[in-house]
Structures are given as C-alpha cells and as structure tokens.
Design an enzyme around this catalytic site. Structure first.
Site, PDB file in Angstrom:
ATOM      1  CG  ASP A 207      -0.209   0.024   2.526  1.00  0.00           C
ATOM      2  OD1 ASP A 207       0.868  -0.590   2.598  1.00  0.00           O
ATOM      3  OD2 ASP A 207      -0.703   0.644   3.491  1.00  0.00           O
TER       4      ASP A 207
ATOM      5  CG  MET B 245       2.645  -4.047   8.748  1.00  0.00           C
ATOM      6  SD  MET B 245       1.692  -5.028   9.940  1.00  0.00           S
ATOM      7  CE  MET B 245       0.792  -3.741  10.776  1.00  0.00           C
TER       8      MET B 245
ATOM      9  CG  ASP C 154     -17.342 -62.965 -30.765  1.00  0.00           C
ATOM     10  OD1 ASP C 154     -17.440 -61.736 -30.904  1.00  0.00           O
ATOM     11  OD2 ASP C 154     -18.274 -63.709 -30.435  1.00  0.00           O
ATOM     12  CB  ILE C 155     -17.283 -64.195 -25.348  1.00  0.00           C
ATOM     13  CG1 ILE C 155     -15.919 -63.805 -24.762  1.00  0.00           C
ATOM     14  CG2 ILE C 155     -18.078 -65.037 -24.355  1.00  0.00           C
ATOM     15  CD1 ILE C 155     -16.010 -62.972 -23.497  1.00  0.00           C
TER      16      ILE C 155
ATOM     17  CG  ASN D 209     -24.501 -58.995 -21.212  1.00  0.00           C
ATOM     18  OD1 ASN D 209     -23.873 -59.097 -20.164  1.00  0.00           O
ATOM     19  ND2 ASN D 209     -23.969 -58.481 -22.314  1.00  0.00           N
TER      20      ASN D 209
ATOM     21  CG  ASP E 268     -19.638 -55.594 -16.655  1.00  0.00           C
ATOM     22  OD1 ASP E 268     -19.630 -55.649 -17.903  1.00  0.00           O
ATOM     23  OD2 ASP E 268     -20.132 -54.645 -16.017  1.00  0.00           O
TER      24      ASP E 268
ATOM     25  CD  GLU F  88     -19.856 -59.762 -27.968  1.00  0.00           C
ATOM     26  OE1 GLU F  88     -20.712 -60.218 -28.760  1.00  0.00           O
ATOM     27  OE2 GLU F  88     -19.917 -58.623 -27.484  1.00  0.00           O
TER      28      GLU F  88
END
Length: 457
Positions: free
Chosen positions: A10, A55, A330-331, A338, A347, A373
């Site tokens: 200041d 200050m 591939d599953i 699902n 999952d 998958e």
C-alpha cells in the site's frame, strides 16, 4: 526466464522500488495496493509469483496468504512476504500462513532476484504438470488440489546430511516431533542413501568438513531418483553467497544458523506439502496416459492402442523378415449371458476372460479388447502353426472351467471362437490382416463355434 510478478504493497514508493528492480531483470510486473485487489488478480490466474507486504489497510498479508493457500485454485502460487517486520514470531507467522519465503526489508537485490528466479522455475514446472493433468479431470480422476490444501505437511521422511554431531543431533531431535528422520553423517554416502530411501525432503548442511555441500545438492538434482526431492540447505550466516548459488542450482529453501525450531518445522512442512502435491500431479499424468490406452473393465490394452502398436509390430516383422500372428477372439453367445444373468455377470465374464488370456500368452504378446466381447491377440515372431497351438490352448482354458459370476454364487459355461492368420507378405496393410482374421472368425462361428479356424495369407 519471464514470469508475471504481482507486487502487493500500500506504499507507492515500495511498489515503485520493487517494480524497478524486477523489471530490470526482465520480469513482467503487476501491482496491487491492497489485499482485496491482490486476491481478485490471483483468482483470475494473472500472476506467477506474489511479493506480499504484511501491513495493509484492509486485509493484512498474513490473511491474504492464508486465503490463497487454502483455495484449491490458488494454493500453488508461490508467495514471498516482503516486510519490515523482522522478529522470529512474525517470520514464523508468515510461514505458518503458507508463505514460501519471508524476506525482511531492506532486501538485497541479489537475494530478491535469486529467490524470485528459484520460485519461477518451480512455478513453471508445477504449471506444466498441472496442464498435463487437466485431462485426468475429464476422464473422472480426482484432482489433487483439495488434498493438497488439506495436507498438513507432517509425517514426512527426511534425510539429514550433516557431519557435525552436535548439529545433527539437535536438528534431528527438532524434526522428530513431526517427521521420520534419518541422519547421514558421511556425505560421500548421502547420495546413495537419498536415492534408495524414497524421501520427501533432503536437508543438507553446506558447512561439511572436507566436502562441498553444494556439489551434493547439484548431484541430487542430476540423478533421476532424487531430481524432484526438495532440498533445504542449512548454512552459517557468512555463507549467504553460497546459499544464493544453491538457489541457482536447484536448492528449494534455506535456513541460517542459529536454527529456530518453529521456522525449521514450518519450512520443512512447506517443502513436503509441495513434494506431495507435485507427486500427485505426476501420478495423475501417468494414470491418465495409462487410462487412455487401457480398457477399464478388463485391464487389457484398448482398440486405440492396438491399432497404433500393431502397425509398429507389423513394420518390425516385415523389416526383420519374421512372422507375425494375429487372432481375433469372440465370446460365444455373449448376449445371452447378459440377457439371462444380467450385465454385471457379463462384466464378471469379461474380467475373468482377460485373466485367462494373460495366463495363456507371453509377455511380448499384445492382448487387447477390440470392442464388446471381441478381443485381439498379436504374437510377434510366431508362425501359423505355433499360433494355432496357442489359440487351441486358450480355447480349452476357457471351455474347460466354468466362470464364476455374481460374487461366486453362480457358475456358467463359456466358450470362444477364434479366427487366426499371420502377416507373411512384406509391407502388407494391417487392415488386410485384421480383415483376414475376422473372416476366419466368421467361419468359426458359422461352423458351430467353440473352435479355432486359421486362414493363411
């Protein structure tokens, strides 16, 4: 090295003096005449370092510093208090408020510029890490700012390098109130000790017998394992010139003897908080990189990584004249899993499937979740015959043991179909190899599933 310095005072004469000193060193200088104005400038991220008077008429410097350091948006901005107050109590009050340093007027030009340059380097490094870590917020990772604000800086691991017994016994005793302290009185062993100890802070005496403490600091900065560990140097008052040199080579902070306990602990906490914060930033950057190339559910690499890495593997195989095998897995009937057991069961199957894949392939093989998958495995230096044996072993691994779902309360039978091919033509496009493997997979599905079908180039 350009940085934006905010001078907060200041008294216009003080502002003009600091502005002239800093401008002469090519820093960009901003000014504020009170704490409210300074907080507004910082909130807009318009400065890199703050030189703060204590200050002031509206909000004193201690309160301004506390507010800055408690705000996640501004806590990383270095604050140097520059004031006529010179008592240990005032200095410690400033450090407790979070100030990075406390300089007493009149401040030597050399000391001021050395400190500003040191903090500028630190701020630039932190800003770079913060920018790199921004992506982590977009992918759901927690930002470290709030934990950094709440961190007390206590409970750190400190290595104290000092060969004067009376000195290190006193310092270790003071620090032990808040930290775990190891003492290394042999400076020739200190660097090895520091590299192996995973420390949060190194405290190095610059008054070592027959050893240059600054050289040790420089070596710590050049070694990968200690490069980011903060260094607090301790020296006798007549060694102030060497301390300034230390700031240039990477020392983060310093203390002059005789050591005040409160100031020692405050400076140690400041450095340890900063170390933890930058470590969190680096971890976020690393984790965001890993998340960008990893499938979150299975932990395997994702399609983006596979497509870029496969091109590299194919190019290497062509250059070296080595075979490269690729299979798409591939599953079978995954939609029915699902539908009949729920998506959480699906999952569970995908996660366990990834575990069995890892167990069936080598470390150099690349396993990726291709989508849904479907999975891809790339096997460098593997011909069609060997790849067929691996694929058959994997098929048996999946079909031979039921998959546990719903936390092990149910077990279901799972099979896979595999399409297999190899890269055998030099320079063949990766897309053609994938298409051929996909065609083989279609045949495996068409012929009854739970089987391996190979298709040569």
């Amino acid at each position: 090295m350009s940085a934006r310095i905010l001078v907060v005072d200041d008294v216009p004469a003080n502002v003009k003096l600091l502005e002239a000193r800093l401008s002469a060193e090519y820093f960009d200088v901003m000014t504020a005449s009170n704490g409210t104005e300074a907080l507004a400038i910082c909130a807009r991220a318009e400065c890199d370092i703050i030189l703060l008077d204590v200050m002031m008429p509206d909000i004193d410097g201690f309160e301004v510093c506390r507010r800055l350091k408690s705000d996640p948006a501004t806590h990383h901005i270095p604050v140097v208090m520059v004031t006529a107050l010179d008592s240990p109590a005032d200095r410690n009050r400033g450090l407790e408020a979070g100030a990075d340093d406390f300089l007493t007027k009149p401040v030597s030009d050399v000391v001021l510029i050395a400190r500003v340059r040191s903090l500028t380097r630190l701020k630039m490094m932190t800003d770079e890490l913060r920018m790199r870590a921004i992506t982590s917020l977009e992918i759901g990772m927690q930002a470290p700012e709030r934990s950094a604000v709440a961190d007390t800086g206590k409970g750190g691991r400190i290595l104290l390098v000092d060969d004067r017994q009376s000195s290190y016994e006193r310092l270790a005793g003071l620090l032990a109130a808040e930290h775990t302290v190891d003492v290394e009185p042999n400076p020739t062993e200190a660097l090895f000790h520091a590299a192996e100890g995973n420390y949060d802070l190194l405290i190095v005496s610059l008054d070592l017998n027959n050893f240059d403490g600054l050289r040790l600091c420089s070596q710590a900065r050049s070694l990968e394992r200690t490069r980011h560990v903060p260094i607090l140097a301790i020296a006798d008052p007549e060694n102030s010139t060497r301390l300034l040199r230390g700031l240039e080579i990477g020392v983060n902070d310093y203390l002059l003897r005789p050591i005040d306990k409160t100031e020692l602990l405050a400076r140690a906490r400041t450095q340890i908080r900063r170390r933890r914060y930058t470590d969190h930033l680096r971890d976020n950057v690393q984790n965001s990189i890993e998340m960008a190339i990893t499938d979150a559910l299975t932990g395997l690499h994702n399609r983006r990584y596979m497509e870029s890495h496969l091109a590299t593997l194919a190019e290497q195989a062509s250059t070296r004249g080595k075979p490269l095998a690729l299979m798409i897995l591939d599953i079978d009937y995954f939609k029915s899993i699902n539908d009949n057991y729920g998506h959480d069961a699906g999952d569970d199957v995908l996660r366990e499937f990834a575990v069995r894949v890892r167990k069936s392939i080598r470390g150099i093989d690349l396993a990726c979740r291709y989508g849904g998958e479907e999975f891809v495995i790339v096997m460098p230096e593997t011909d069609l015959h060997v790849a067929g044996m691996v694929a058959e072993r994997l098929r048996r691994s999946i079909a031979g043991e039921p998959f546990a779902v719903h936390k092990g309360t149910k077990r279901i039978e799972v099979t896979i179909s595999i399409g297999l091919t190899t890269l055998e033509q030099k320079g063949e496009a990766v897309a053609d190899v994938l298409k051929r493997a996909d065609t083989a997979l279609y045949r495996a599905k068409h012929d009854g599933r739970n089987r391996v079908v190979s298709q040569a180039a």
